[in-house]
Design an enzyme around this catalytic site. Sequence first.
Site, PDB file in Angstrom:
ATOM      1  CB  CYS A   1      62.619  28.346  25.454  1.00  0.00           C
ATOM      2  SG  CYS A   1      63.175  30.014  25.200  1.00  0.00           S
TER       3      CYS A   1
ATOM      4  CG  ASP B   1      65.932  33.193  22.896  1.00  0.00           C
ATOM      5  OD1 ASP B   1      66.354  32.518  21.954  1.00  0.00           O
ATOM      6  OD2 ASP B   1      65.210  34.185  22.764  1.00  0.00           O
TER       7      ASP B   1
ATOM      8  CB  CYS C   1      65.442  35.978  18.264  1.00  0.00           C
ATOM      9  SG  CYS C   1      64.657  37.121  19.394  1.00  0.00           S
TER      10      CYS C   1
ATOM     11  CB  CYS D   1      63.053  39.310  22.346  1.00  0.00           C
ATOM     12  SG  CYS D   1      62.005  38.160  21.480  1.00  0.00           S
TER      13      CYS D   1
END
Lengths: 219, 153
Positions: B57, B59, B84, B131
């Site tokens: 993905c 991350d 991010c 996140c």
Amino acid sequence: MLTLKFSPVKSATLSFEPGQFALVSFLDNRAAGKIRAYSISSVPQDKFLALTIKKLGAFSSALHNLKIGERMNISFPAGNFYPQESMKNIVFLAGGIGITPFYSIIKDWANRGLLSRNKITLFYSSKTKKEIIFFKELNKIADPSPNFKVIYLLTREKTKDKRIKKFSRLNVKTIKKQLKILKGKYFFICGPIEFVNDLWKELKKNGVKENFIKTEAFY
Amino acid sequence: MKKKKNKKIGDVIGKNKGKSWLYTGIVKDHFFHPRNVLLDETNYQYDGKGIAGNPLCGDIMALWIKVDPKTQKIKDCKWRTYGCASAISATSMLSVMVTEKGGIAVKKALNLKPQQIIERLGGLPELKFHCSVLGLDALKEAINDYLKNKETK
């Protein structure tokens, strides 16, 4: 809503704590090689591993289209969203599909006779009666056990079902009315992000200490 | 035909809710000035290391902790991510939270919640909730790694 049951291939084992989740991925390039986490809805006593999945996005849709006999990659169970036996008074707050880890815990504790020593109160909020997952199964456990109680809430419709009395969103006012005292009880919150965030905030505002709250958000 | 006017030009609107995606000042501060970043761990003596995320993905998060053997409190926490803005801000804040005021005990750190980080950040858009989980996952891995190392010593 769909419950998938998986059997281990060869010597793989099914050892897990009820309340834990597993990471799931396809063996081929369906869902573009993505990995998703799903709470386990079966109990360790079962000979299979069950995941109860709501059709929400591309990944869960692909799971809904699985054919019987297909193979999947399923990781080791992970997460620490489960109560300890030393917690005598436990409160579960479930929003929609957030019931899955709780169902596994409740069924396991009922199987192991722990509900005679530990008290569990489950507040279970759904949109409609049709969306209540494990309705029959939960009632079957609750009816003979004075220490396990379910309070159903519906947010989008009203029914005449005697078991369902609350037709509103779950908030601390409802919880307080039922429990009388919040202090000394362990709260587990599981559901959509907003549901978890709001209840966590409200519980803290009402004096519940951080180490008495555990959360798991579905996203 | 009438055209819909965007109230806030330059802001990002969440597709589900139509809510503003503006980041808080604290989120921006931690994004532009991330605390406790470790770019090279070759000479860093850590007690526990955790990696979380999904390279598919995109991350990925690495996090290292040092633990005071007497008090069992985290005395240092370093991290590095390919993630991010929200993941950077949230993990930066997390590294501050576990080490401030003399550090928090490892057992207590295992019960840290994304909600606590988001609260300290002054909020995070709901679509960015996951996140804030990335750093926590890496921290839990690091603590489990530390506890395992301690057992085998």
